[in-house]
Design an enzyme around this catalytic site. Structure first.
Site, PDB file in Angstrom:
ATOM      1  N   ASP A 292     -41.336  -6.375  54.258  1.00 44.92           N
ATOM      2  CA  ASP A 292     -40.049  -6.379  53.512  1.00 44.92           C
ATOM      3  C   ASP A 292     -39.693  -5.250  52.703  1.00 44.92           C
ATOM      4  OD1 ASP A 292     -41.569  -7.063  51.596  1.00 44.92           O
ATOM      5  OD2 ASP A 292     -40.544  -9.072  51.102  1.00 44.92           O
ATOM      6  N   GLY A 293     -40.686  -4.391  52.363  1.00 50.93           N
ATOM      7  CA  GLY A 293     -40.581  -3.062  51.521  1.00 50.93           C
ATOM      8  C   GLY A 293     -40.428  -3.818  50.077  1.00 50.93           C
TER       9      GLY A 293
ATOM     10  N   ASP B  38     -56.495   5.109  52.558  1.00 46.93           N
ATOM     11  CA  ASP B  38     -55.291   5.188  52.161  1.00 46.93           C
ATOM     12  C   ASP B  38     -55.204   5.012  50.500  1.00 46.93           C
ATOM     13  OD1 ASP B  38     -55.779   2.445  53.360  1.00 46.93           O
ATOM     14  OD2 ASP B  38     -53.770   2.320  52.524  1.00 46.93           O
TER      15      ASP B  38
END
Ligand code: AMP
Ligand code: MG
Length: 463
Positions: free
Chosen positions: A117-118, A241
C-alpha cells in the site's frame, strides 16, 4: 509555517531509467511527532512544515522520485524491487560539504509497490527513528531520522487498523548493491557504467574504477558489520537491497539489539533458517559483496581477468572483518593493541556469556567494575577468565568509550510504541534522551534487561 530546504539534486539528473518521477501522495493530517533539530541544522534546513514531511506539500526545489533497484532477498534474486513506499525528495549539501538524500518513507504507492500500500504505520516509523538515532549516537554509520509525522489516516496490517505515519530518512545516498544488480542483470551496461561513475564520484572519489569501488565498499561493509557485532546488533534483513554502497546501516525493519548473548540469536519472525543470525552477519556481508562483484564484472570486456580481480577482492574481505572485529572486541576488553593471540581471551569471555545467557551490553559495561561477575552464575569460571584477562592490563578508559551503558532494548521499544499509539510520546522522548549519550550511565532503569514477561521473542516485518 515557512520551510527552506537548500536542494541540490543530482540523482534526478541521471537518465530516466534509474527512477520514476512522482510526488508523494497527500494525506489528511500532518501531526509532527518528532523533529530532529540538530540534524536539520546540519542539513541547513530552515524552519519546518509538517505537511511537507507528511508528503502532502512538495517543497520548492524538490525533484520527487522513486528509485529503481532489485536484490537478493534471503538468497533468492528478485529482479525488480524499488522504492515501493518511499519517495526521494532530493538532496542537500550539509554543513560538512557532504551530499545527503532526503527521503520520505511511507509516502504512498509508487510503480514499484507491487502488492503493498506504500504506507507505514506508527510503530515501525518510531522504531526506525529511535534505533537509527541510537546507532548514530553509538558512532556507527547509519541513515538518520529527521522527522516522524502522523498522517491521520489508518493503515491496515495483520493487527487491524493502525495509525499511519511517515518517516523522513536522511542518507549519504540510497545506492544499494541491488541498484547495481538490476542493470547488470538486465544487461543494461550503459546504465551500469553511469551508475558506477556516479557512485564513485559520490562516495569514493579517490578510487580507481569499478574494482576500486568494490574494494572500498568491501572495506566499508567490513567496518560496519564489525561495529554491529560490537554492540550486539542484529540487522535482521541483510538482503542485497538493504546493503548500502556508502557503508551506512539502512532499513531498520525486524532488527534488534541482543539482551542475553547468543551467537545464533535471530529476532526476525521471517528468518526461519537463521540466515541473518547474529553470528552469521560477517559471512552474509561477504556474500553480499560477491553479488556486487558479480554485477560490476559486467563492465569489463576481459571477463576472465575481471573475475580474477573481483574474486581476490571479495576473498580478502574475511580478513578485513576479522581485523575490524579484533580491534573492536579488543577495545571492549580494554586492549588497544589486541593481536590474534588475544582472540582466545575474547572468545573465552563470549563463550562464558553464551553458556550463562549473560546480558551482552551489561556484561561489557560492567567489566571495568567489580560487578561483572554478578552477570554470571558460574562465577568460578568467570574468575578464572578474569585472572587471565588481568595479565593483559586492560585500560578502563578505553572500555568506557567502547562499551555502551545503554542500547535500545526491544521491550522498551515495544512499550514506547504502545504508548505512542495511545497518544503518549513521553516514553519516546525518554528513550531519545537516554540514547543520545549511550556511554554515560544516566536513567539506569533503562539499562535493565527484560524480565521473563517482558521478553519480546521476535520482531516483525509487518511494516
Ligand atoms: P524492505 O523489506 O523494507 O527492505 O522492503 C522490500 C521491498 O518491499 C522494497 O521494494 C519496499 O519498497 C517494498 N515494500 C515494503 N513495504 C511496502 C509497502 N507497505 N508498500 C509498498 N511496498 C513495500
Ligand atoms: Mg529495503
Amino acid at each position: 509555517m515557512t520551510l527552506h530546504i537548500p536542494f541540490d539534486n543530482s540523482y534526478a539528473t541521471l537518465p530516466g531509467g534509474f527512477y520514476t518521477r512522482l510526488n508523494p501522495t497527500p494525506v489528511k493530517g500532518a501531526d509532527m511527532l518528532a523533529w530532529n533539530t540538530t540534524l536539520a541544522d546540519e542539513l541547513r534546513i530552515e524552519g519546518t512544515d509538517p505537511t511537507v514531511f507528511a508528503g502532502t506539500t512538495v517543497p520548492d526545489g524538490a525533484a520527487p522520485l522513486a528509485q529503481l533497484y532489485a536484490g537478493h532477498q534471503f538468497g533468492n534474486y528478485n529482479p525488480q524491487l524499488g522504492d515501493g513506499r518511499a519517495i526521494l525528495l532530493g538532496e542537500v549539501i550539509d554543513h560538512h560539504g557532504k551530499r545527503r538524500d532526503i527521503q520520505l518513507k511511507g509516502s504512498g504507492p509508487t510503480p514499484y509497490s507491487r502488492m503493498g500500500d506504500g504506507r507505514a504505520w506508527l510503530g515501525p516509523v518510531l522504531r526506525e527513528y529511535v534505533v537509527s538515532e541510537a546507532m548514530h549516537a553509538l558512532g556507527i554509520p547509519t541513515t538518520r531520522a529527521l522527522a516522524a509525522v502522523a498522517t491521520g489516516e489508518p493503515v491496515y496490517r495483520e493487527q487491524g487498523a493502525l495509525p499511519g505515519a511517515v518517516l523522513t530518512r536522511i542518507a549519504s545516498s540510497h545506492l544499494r548493491v541491488g541498484t547495481f544488480q538490476i542493470f547488470a542483470h538486465r544487461g543494461h551496461i550503459d546504465e551500469l557504467r553511469t551508475l558506477t561513475d556516479y557512485a564513485i564520484a559520490r562516495h569514493h572519489p579517490d578510487v580507481d574504477g569499478p574494482m576500486g569501488l568494490l574494494k572500498a565498499v568491501c572495506a566499508a561493509q567490513a567496518e560496519l558489520v564489525a561495529a554491529w557485532m560490537s554492540v550486539g546488533f542484529i540487522h535482521g534483513v541483510m538482503n542485497t537491497d538493504n546493503c548500502t554502497i556508502s557503508g551506512e546501516t539502512i532499513d531498520y525493519g525486524p532488527c534488534a539489539f541482543m539482551d542475553a548473548y547468543h551467537e545464533g540469536r535471530v529476532f526476525s519472525s521471517i528468518d526461519q533458517t537463521g540466515r541473518y543470525a547474529y553470528g552469521n552477519q560477517p559471512r552474509i556481508a561477504v556474500w553480499n559483496m560477491a553479488q556486487l562483484a558479480t554485477a560490476l564484472i559486467q563492465l569489463f570486456d576481459d571477463k576472465e581477468q575481471a573475475v580474477e580481480d573481483a574474486t581476490a577482492i571479495v576473498h580478502a574481505m574475511p580478513e578485513l572483518l576479522q581485523a575490524a572485529w579484533l580491534r573492536r572486541f579488543g577495545a571492549k576488553i580494554g586492549l588497544a593493541d589486541a593481536t590474534p593471540d588475544d582472540q582466545p581471551l575474547i572468545e573465552g569471555l563470549l563463550s562464558l556469556m553464551q553458556t550463562d545467557g549473560a546480558d551482552f551490553t551489561n556484561t561489557f559495561a560492567a567489566l571495568p567494575t567489580d560487578t561483572a561477575r554478578d552477570q554470571f552464575t558460574d562465577r568460578d569460571a568467570f574468575d578464572t577468565w578474569h585472572t587471565r584477562w588481568q595479565v593483559r592490563t586492560p585500560d578502563p578508559t578505553l572500555m568506557a568509550h567502547t562499551n555502551p551503558q545503554i542500547i535500545p532494548r526491544n521491550h522498551r521499544i515495544e512499550a514506547m510504541i504502545d504508548a505512542a499509539v495511545a497518544g503518549d510520546m513521553a516514553p519516546f522522548h525518554r528513550l531519545m534522551t537516554a540514547l543520545a549519550t549511550p556511554y554515560q550511565a544516566t536513567d539506569t532503569d533503562l539499562h535493565r534487561p527484560p524480565t521473563q514477561q517482558e521478553i519480546v521473542p521476535a520482531t516483525f516485518c509487518g511494516t
